[in-house]
Design a protein around this motif. Structure first.
Motif, PDB file in Angstrom:
ATOM      1  N   SER A 123       5.052  -6.374   1.042  1.00 45.30           N
ATOM      2  CA  SER A 123       5.808  -5.710   2.108  1.00 45.30           C
ATOM      3  C   SER A 123       5.625  -4.203   1.999  1.00 45.30           C
ATOM      4  O   SER A 123       5.107  -3.693   1.000  1.00 45.30           O
ATOM      5  CB  SER A 123       7.299  -6.069   2.021  1.00 45.30           C
ATOM      6  OG  SER A 123       7.833  -5.672   0.763  1.00 45.30           O
ATOM      7  N   GLY A 124       6.037  -3.504   3.048  1.00 45.58           N
ATOM      8  CA  GLY A 124       6.011  -2.050   3.028  1.00 45.58           C
ATOM      9  C   GLY A 124       4.617  -1.466   2.919  1.00 45.58           C
ATOM     10  O   GLY A 124       3.634  -2.028   3.424  1.00 45.58           O
ATOM     11  N   TRP A 125       4.539  -0.315   2.234  1.00 45.04           N
ATOM     12  CA  TRP A 125       3.262   0.388   2.116  1.00 45.04           C
ATOM     13  C   TRP A 125       2.223  -0.423   1.372  1.00 45.04           C
ATOM     14  O   TRP A 125       1.024  -0.325   1.651  1.00 45.04           O
ATOM     15  CB  TRP A 125       3.473   1.729   1.416  1.00 45.04           C
ATOM     16  CG  TRP A 125       3.867   1.601  -0.035  1.00 45.04           C
ATOM     17  CD1 TRP A 125       5.129   1.556  -0.552  1.00 45.04           C
ATOM     18  CD2 TRP A 125       2.975   1.473  -1.157  1.00 45.04           C
ATOM     19  NE1 TRP A 125       5.104   1.396  -1.922  1.00 45.04           N
ATOM     20  CE2 TRP A 125       3.781   1.355  -2.316  1.00 45.04           C
ATOM     21  CE3 TRP A 125       1.586   1.441  -1.303  1.00 45.04           C
ATOM     22  CZ2 TRP A 125       3.250   1.214  -3.593  1.00 45.04           C
ATOM     23  CZ3 TRP A 125       1.047   1.298  -2.577  1.00 45.04           C
ATOM     24  CH2 TRP A 125       1.872   1.196  -3.705  1.00 45.04           C
ATOM     25  N   LYS A 126       2.688  -1.265   0.425  1.00 46.23           N
ATOM     26  CA  LYS A 126       1.734  -2.068  -0.334  1.00 46.23           C
ATOM     27  C   LYS A 126       1.034  -3.077   0.576  1.00 46.23           C
ATOM     28  O   LYS A 126      -0.179  -3.289   0.462  1.00 46.23           O
ATOM     29  CB  LYS A 126       2.443  -2.800  -1.470  1.00 46.23           C
ATOM     30  CG  LYS A 126       1.497  -3.565  -2.384  1.00 46.23           C
ATOM     31  CD  LYS A 126       2.242  -4.188  -3.551  1.00 46.23           C
ATOM     32  CE  LYS A 126       1.279  -4.926  -4.470  1.00 46.23           C
ATOM     33  NZ  LYS A 126       2.002  -5.560  -5.615  1.00 46.23           N
ATOM     34  N   ARG A 127       1.772  -3.680   1.480  1.00 45.97           N
ATOM     35  CA  ARG A 127       1.174  -4.627   2.422  1.00 45.97           C
ATOM     36  C   ARG A 127       0.133  -3.929   3.294  1.00 45.97           C
ATOM     37  O   ARG A 127      -0.975  -4.445   3.488  1.00 45.97           O
ATOM     38  CB  ARG A 127       2.269  -5.256   3.290  1.00 45.97           C
ATOM     39  CG  ARG A 127       1.741  -6.217   4.356  1.00 45.97           C
ATOM     40  CD  ARG A 127       2.879  -6.747   5.219  1.00 45.97           C
ATOM     41  NE  ARG A 127       2.370  -7.548   6.321  1.00 45.97           N
ATOM     42  CZ  ARG A 127       2.131  -8.862   6.247  1.00 45.97           C
ATOM     43  NH1 ARG A 127       2.342  -9.505   5.115  1.00 45.97           N
ATOM     44  NH2 ARG A 127       1.678  -9.515   7.286  1.00 45.97           N
ATOM     45  N   VAL A 128       0.487  -2.744   3.806  1.00 43.97           N
ATOM     46  CA  VAL A 128      -0.445  -1.989   4.649  1.00 43.97           C
ATOM     47  C   VAL A 128      -1.720  -1.662   3.880  1.00 43.97           C
ATOM     48  O   VAL A 128      -2.837  -1.824   4.391  1.00 43.97           O
ATOM     49  CB  VAL A 128       0.222  -0.702   5.167  1.00 43.97           C
ATOM     50  CG1 VAL A 128      -0.796   0.174   5.895  1.00 43.97           C
ATOM     51  CG2 VAL A 128       1.390  -1.039   6.089  1.00 43.97           C
TER      52      VAL A 128
END
Length: 409
Positions: A123-128
């Motif tokens: 999720s969040g920046w890690k997912r992006v």
């Protein structure tokens, strides 16, 4: 043909062992095989067992931008020295580092093997960041291979790759499974089952639920522990055998870990690569994972005639025929996991029937030679496309091929 060099890139050297048998197959067809991975005992062992050259490059599994740039530069340096015609990169981190370095080194044929998609549970920046790393790997590759049809579908829906560029080889899986010899449940003596249980202090007449994989949250260990608490009182003779290493990147909660360690009927034995005797000691294999590419353990268990309970997630749905070779349950649901395992524990005939069907299925659909042939055909296709191999060689190899599995699905 002897001058054609292939470099495999993986983040951790353990992943190179997923190429067991495939390396020899390619060497017999004139390819010169090299491996690039993080240094360590497993890299040296792979080089010794497969008789290939290896090149250590430190590649952290976590996202570390500065160290990743250093790794790209180190891989580029190795590639400029070897000058391979093909770079075949595997796993998400190895894929992006290998594809960037191969593109910078102007390697003619670049192939990325998509063996899992970690962004699906991030999720969040890690997912992006994970999504964009996959897009870079796919964009720089000439061809992308998926280990399963369900992972290919996820990749397409996420816009990671063009549909004409991404394929599933043969029936899927990373390297097939050697159910004829290594994972052959029909050839295991009863003494192996008894000796393995004795080694880990499991009674000979016990029921055993097994798990093989990393002891991390994303493998569903929390749900497995929850199912265990529901099952242990209902089956006083039941034992839980957990095989695999702990990893700090995705730890299980301390209270779950403590509960497992303190239970005398739970056996945490750590990492063990000689798994056939462990499957022989099991009555059911559970894999309540949150995400997979194509889980090898499900095919190995099938070869050993052990029925499985896995989650209905991409990767697992390609490896289990629900209600025929095993059972699929929703992820994150310890209650349904316990119910499916309980069905097997209470019905020896169901275990036998599903185990036998699973073995028949893997022998029919997941022979290693089918995957090896399909990959070889892709190598030849890629080399021909860059004018590095005459068409006559491709025709000759097709005539001499011994496998009958379709090369693409």
């Amino acid at each position: 043909m002897a001058s054609i060099k292939i470099v495999h890139v993986t983040t951790v050297p353990q992943s190179l062992f997923f190429l067991r048998g495939q390396v020899g197959y390619m060497k017999e067809r004139g390819f010169d095989i090299h491996g690039i991975s993080s240094p360590g005992e497993f890299l040296s062992r792979f080089a010794e067992q497969e008789c290939v050259a290896v090149h250590p490059v430190d590649m952290p599994r976590r996202i570390t931008p500065l160290r990743d740039l250093v790794a790209v530069a180190a891989i580029w340096k190795v590639l400029r020295t070897i000058r391979p015609q093909i770079v075949h990169a595997h796993t998400p981190k190895g894929g992006v580092l290998g594809m960037v370095a191969a593109w910078l080194a102007r390697t003619p044929v670049r192939m990325y093997h998509m063996r899992g998609l970690p962004f699906t549970t991030a999720s969040g920046w890690k997912r992006v960041l994970l999504i964009w790393s996959e897009r870079i790997s796919c964009g720089l590759a000439d061809q992308v291979f998926c280990v399963s049809a369900s992972i290919r579908q996820v990749a397409l829906e996420a816009g990671l790759c063009r549909s004409e560029k991404i394929a599933v080889l043969a029936r899927g899986s990373g390297n097939g499974v050697d159910a004829a010899q290594r994972f052959n449940g029909t050839q295991v003596a009863s003494s192996v089952r008894e000796e393995t249980r004795r080694r880990y202090s499991i009674p000979a007449d016990a029921l055993v639920v097994g798990f093989i994989g990393r002891i991390v949250r994303s493998k569903g260990i929390v749900e497995l522990a929850g199912a265990w608490t529901r099952l242990r009182d209902a089956f006083p003779q039941l034992h839980l055998l957990l095989v695999g290493p702990y990893e700090p990147q995705d730890p299980i909660p301390p209270e779950v870990d403590a509960g497992l360690r303190q239970d005398p009927r739970v056996h945490l034995i750590g990492e063990e690569w000689n798994t056939p005797p462990l499957y022989a000691a099991m009555d059911v294999l559970a894999l309540p994972t949150y995400r997979e590419g194509f889980p090898n353990v499900l095919l190995e268990a099938a070869g050993m005639m052990v029925p499985v309970v896995a989650t209905r997630v991409p990767g697992c749905v390609d490896a289990v025929q629900d209600g025929v070779t095993g059972k699929l349950v929703p992820p994150y649901d310890s209650e349904q996991l316990a119910a499916a395992v309980k069905d097997y524990l209470g019905d020896p005939e169901l275990r036998r029937r599903h185990g036998a069907a699973a073995r028949d299925w893997v022998l029919r659909e997941f022979r290693p030679q089918g995957i090896w042939q399909a990959i070889h055909e892709e190598y030849v296709r890629g080399l021909r496309g860059k004018g590095l191999l005459p068409e006559e060689h491709h025709a000759s190899e097709n005539r001499n091929s011994e496998a009958s599995t379709p090369s693409r699905a």
